[in-house]
Motif scaffolding. Structure first.
Motif, short mmCIF file in Angstrom:
data_model
loop_
_atom_site.label_atom_id
_atom_site.label_comp_id
_atom_site.label_asym_id
_atom_site.label_seq_id
_atom_site.Cartn_x
_atom_site.Cartn_y
_atom_site.Cartn_z
N ASN A 83 -1.49 4.85 -3.25
CA ASN A 83 -2.46 5.87 -2.87
C ASN A 83 -2.39 6.21 -1.39
OD1 ASN A 83 -4.62 7.49 -4.04
ND2 ASN A 83 -5.99 6.38 -2.67
N ASP A 84 -1.94 5.24 -0.56
CA ASP A 84 -1.84 5.50 0.88
C ASP A 84 -0.77 6.54 1.19
OD1 ASP A 84 -3.74 3.56 2.19
OD2 ASP A 84 -2.60 2.18 0.95
N GLY A 85 0.18 6.72 0.28
CA GLY A 85 1.21 7.72 0.49
C GLY A 85 0.67 9.14 0.52
N ARG A 86 -0.50 9.35 -0.05
CA ARG A 86 -1.09 10.69 -0.10
C ARG A 86 -1.60 11.13 1.27
NH1 ARG A 86 -5.32 10.23 -4.92
NH2 ARG A 86 -5.58 12.47 -4.49
N ARG A 87 -1.86 10.18 2.17
CA ARG A 87 -2.32 10.55 3.52
C ARG A 87 -1.23 10.31 4.57
NH1 ARG A 87 -3.99 6.02 6.48
NH2 ARG A 87 -4.10 4.07 5.28
N ALA A 88 -0.09 9.77 4.16
CA ALA A 88 1.00 9.53 5.10
C ALA A 88 1.73 10.83 5.42
CB ALA A 88 1.99 8.52 4.51
N THR A 89 2.20 10.95 6.66
CA THR A 89 3.00 12.11 7.05
C THR A 89 4.41 11.95 6.48
OG1 THR A 89 3.80 11.09 9.09
CG2 THR A 89 1.69 12.28 9.20
N ASN A 90 5.16 13.03 6.50
CA ASN A 90 6.55 12.95 6.04
C ASN A 90 7.35 11.97 6.89
OD1 ASN A 90 6.18 14.78 3.95
ND2 ASN A 90 6.78 16.55 5.19
N ALA A 91 7.08 11.96 8.20
CA ALA A 91 7.78 11.04 9.09
C ALA A 91 7.44 9.59 8.73
CB ALA A 91 7.41 11.33 10.54
N GLN A 92 6.17 9.33 8.43
CA GLN A 92 5.77 7.98 8.05
C GLN A 92 6.40 7.56 6.72
OE1 GLN A 92 1.50 8.60 8.24
NE2 GLN A 92 1.32 7.24 10.01
N LYS A 93 6.46 8.50 5.78
CA LYS A 93 7.08 8.18 4.49
C LYS A 93 8.55 7.85 4.66
CE LYS A 93 3.97 11.12 1.76
NZ LYS A 93 3.86 12.36 0.96
N SER A 94 9.23 8.60 5.50
CA SER A 94 10.65 8.35 5.75
C SER A 94 10.85 7.00 6.44
CB SER A 94 11.24 9.47 6.62
OG SER A 94 12.59 9.22 6.90
N ALA A 95 10.02 6.73 7.46
CA ALA A 95 10.13 5.46 8.18
C ALA A 95 9.81 4.28 7.26
CB ALA A 95 9.20 5.46 9.39
N PHE A 96 8.81 4.47 6.41
CA PHE A 96 8.45 3.41 5.47
C PHE A 96 9.58 3.17 4.48
CE2 PHE A 96 6.87 2.24 1.24
CZ PHE A 96 6.34 1.00 1.53
N SER A 97 10.16 4.23 3.96
CA SER A 97 11.24 4.08 2.98
C SER A 97 12.40 3.28 3.55
CB SER A 97 11.72 5.46 2.52
OG SER A 97 12.75 5.34 1.56
N ASN A 98 12.76 3.56 4.80
CA ASN A 98 13.86 2.84 5.45
C ASN A 98 13.51 1.37 5.68
OD1 ASN A 98 15.45 5.15 5.58
ND2 ASN A 98 14.69 5.74 7.59
N ALA A 99 12.29 1.14 6.19
CA ALA A 99 11.87 -0.25 6.45
C ALA A 99 11.70 -1.01 5.14
CB ALA A 99 10.55 -0.25 7.24
N PHE A 100 11.18 -0.34 4.13
CA PHE A 100 10.94 -0.99 2.85
C PHE A 100 12.25 -1.40 2.18
CE2 PHE A 100 10.23 -0.80 -1.78
CZ PHE A 100 9.19 -1.72 -1.90
N GLN A 101 13.27 -0.56 2.31
CA GLN A 101 14.57 -0.88 1.69
C GLN A 101 15.13 -2.16 2.28
OE1 GLN A 101 17.39 2.29 0.72
NE2 GLN A 101 18.96 1.15 1.81
N THR A 102 15.04 -2.31 3.62
CA THR A 102 15.52 -3.54 4.26
C THR A 102 14.67 -4.73 3.87
OG1 THR A 102 16.37 -2.26 6.14
CG2 THR A 102 16.03 -4.62 6.48
N TYR A 103 13.35 -4.52 3.88
CA TYR A 103 12.41 -5.59 3.52
C TYR A 103 12.63 -6.11 2.11
CZ TYR A 103 7.96 -6.87 1.23
OH TYR A 103 7.00 -7.45 0.44
N ILE A 104 12.74 -5.20 1.16
CA ILE A 104 12.86 -5.62 -0.24
C ILE A 104 14.23 -6.25 -0.50
CG2 ILE A 104 13.77 -3.53 -1.35
CD1 ILE A 104 11.54 -3.91 -3.45
N SER A 105 15.24 -5.81 0.24
CA SER A 105 16.57 -6.41 0.09
C SER A 105 16.56 -7.85 0.58
CB SER A 105 17.60 -5.60 0.86
OG SER A 105 17.66 -4.28 0.38
N ARG A 106 15.87 -8.11 1.70
CA ARG A 106 15.75 -9.49 2.19
C ARG A 106 14.94 -10.33 1.21
NH1 ARG A 106 14.57 -7.15 7.36
NH2 ARG A 106 12.37 -7.58 7.00
N LYS A 107 13.83 -9.76 0.75
CA LYS A 107 12.92 -10.52 -0.11
C LYS A 107 13.57 -10.91 -1.43
CE LYS A 107 8.33 -10.25 -2.21
NZ LYS A 107 7.07 -9.47 -2.26
N TYR A 108 14.14 -9.91 -2.13
CA TYR A 108 14.74 -10.22 -3.42
C TYR A 108 16.15 -10.78 -3.27
CZ TYR A 108 10.64 -8.29 -5.55
OH TYR A 108 9.32 -8.11 -5.93
N GLY A 109 16.79 -10.48 -2.13
CA GLY A 109 18.07 -11.10 -1.85
C GLY A 109 17.90 -12.61 -1.69
#
Length: 201
Positions: A83-109
Motif C-alpha cells: 500500500n505504501d507504493g501508492r504514495r511513493a514517487t516514481n524515483a522512490q519506486k525505482s530506488a526501492f526496486s534496485n535496493a530490494f533486488q540486492t536485498y532479496i538476493s542476499r537474503k535468499y542467497g
C-alpha cells in the motif's frame, strides 16, 4: 490510529487492489513444458552457484544476477512495497526496486547457500489459475528433503517466476510484511527505509 493499526486496516484493501493491478495476466503462451523449462534452468544455475566454491560475496552477486534473469522483479518489488507504493514517487519506486533486488538476493542467497553439498530437483508442474506451480525438492546433507515451490507466469511477455515458497514460507507475503514493518519503524519515511534496505538482508 497507530501506523500498525492503520496498516492492518488497509492491508486487505491493498491486497485486493494488488490482485487486480499486479496479478499475472493469463499465460496464453505458457504451458507445463515452458514453466518446467524455466525452473529447470533456474535450478541449474542455483546448483552451479552453490557448487562453485566461490566466496560468499561472489555467490551473492551470482544470486542477484539469477534473480534478475529469472524473477519478475517489478512485480515482486511492487508487491513488497504494498500500500505504501501508492504514495511513493516514481524515483522512490525505482530506488526501492534496485535496493530490494540486492536485498532479496542476499537474503535468499544466504538460504540457498545452506544447500552447499546438496541440490534442487524439479518434481512436478501444474496449472493454477493464470500461472503454473513448479515444485522442486531440496536435498541437503544431513537433513530431510523439503519442498521449494516456484510460481511462474508470462505477465511480462517472458516466462518469469513471481513467487517462491521455501518450506511453505511465502516470499511475497513475507517481504510485504517485513518491508511494511521497516517503513513503520521509520515513521513512514520511505527514503529512510530504502537507505537502510541497502544494508539489510
Amino acid at each position: 490510529m497507530t501506523n500498525f493499526t492503520r496498516r492492518h486496516a488497509t492491508g486487505l484493501i491493498g491486497a485486493a487492489l494488488a490482485s487486480f493491478t499486479l496479478a499475472p495476466s493469463p499465460a496464453l503462451a505458457l504451458d507445463n513444458a515452458s514453466a518446467k523449462k524455466l525452473v529447470d534452468a533456474l535450478v541449474g544455475e542455483i546448483n552451479r552457484i552453490i557448487g562453485s566454491g566461490k566466496a560468499e560475496a561472489a555467490m551473492y552477486r551470482d544470486f542477484e544476477r539469477v534473480f534478475a534473469k529469472y524473477g519478475d522483479t517489478s512485480y515482486i518489488s511492487a508487491y513488497a512495497m504494498g500500500n505504501d507504493g501508492r504514495r511513493a514517487t516514481n524515483a522512490q519506486k525505482s530506488a526501492f526496486s534496485n535496493a530490494f533486488q540486492t536485498y532479496i538476493s542476499r537474503k535468499y542467497g544466504s538460504r540457498f547457500r545452506e544447500f552447499i553439498g546438496g541440490r534442487l530437483e524439479v518434481q512436478s508442474v501444474r496449472p493454477v489459475k493464470s500461472w503454473f506451480e513448479v515444485k522442486t525438492i531440496a536435498y541437503l546433507r544431513g537433513e530431510s528433503p523439503f519442498v521449494v515451490t516456484f510460481l511462474v507466469s508470462n505477465r511480462t511477455g517472458r516466462d518469469k517466476f513471481f513467487n517462491m515458497f521455501i518450506e511453505g514460507i511465502n516470499l511475497l507475503l513475507t517481504e510485504r510484511t517485513e518491508i511494511g514493518a521497516m517503513i513503520d519503524r521509520r515513521g513512514g519515511d520511505i527514503n529512510k527505509m530504502i537507505a537502510d534496505l541497502k544494508n539489510a538482508g
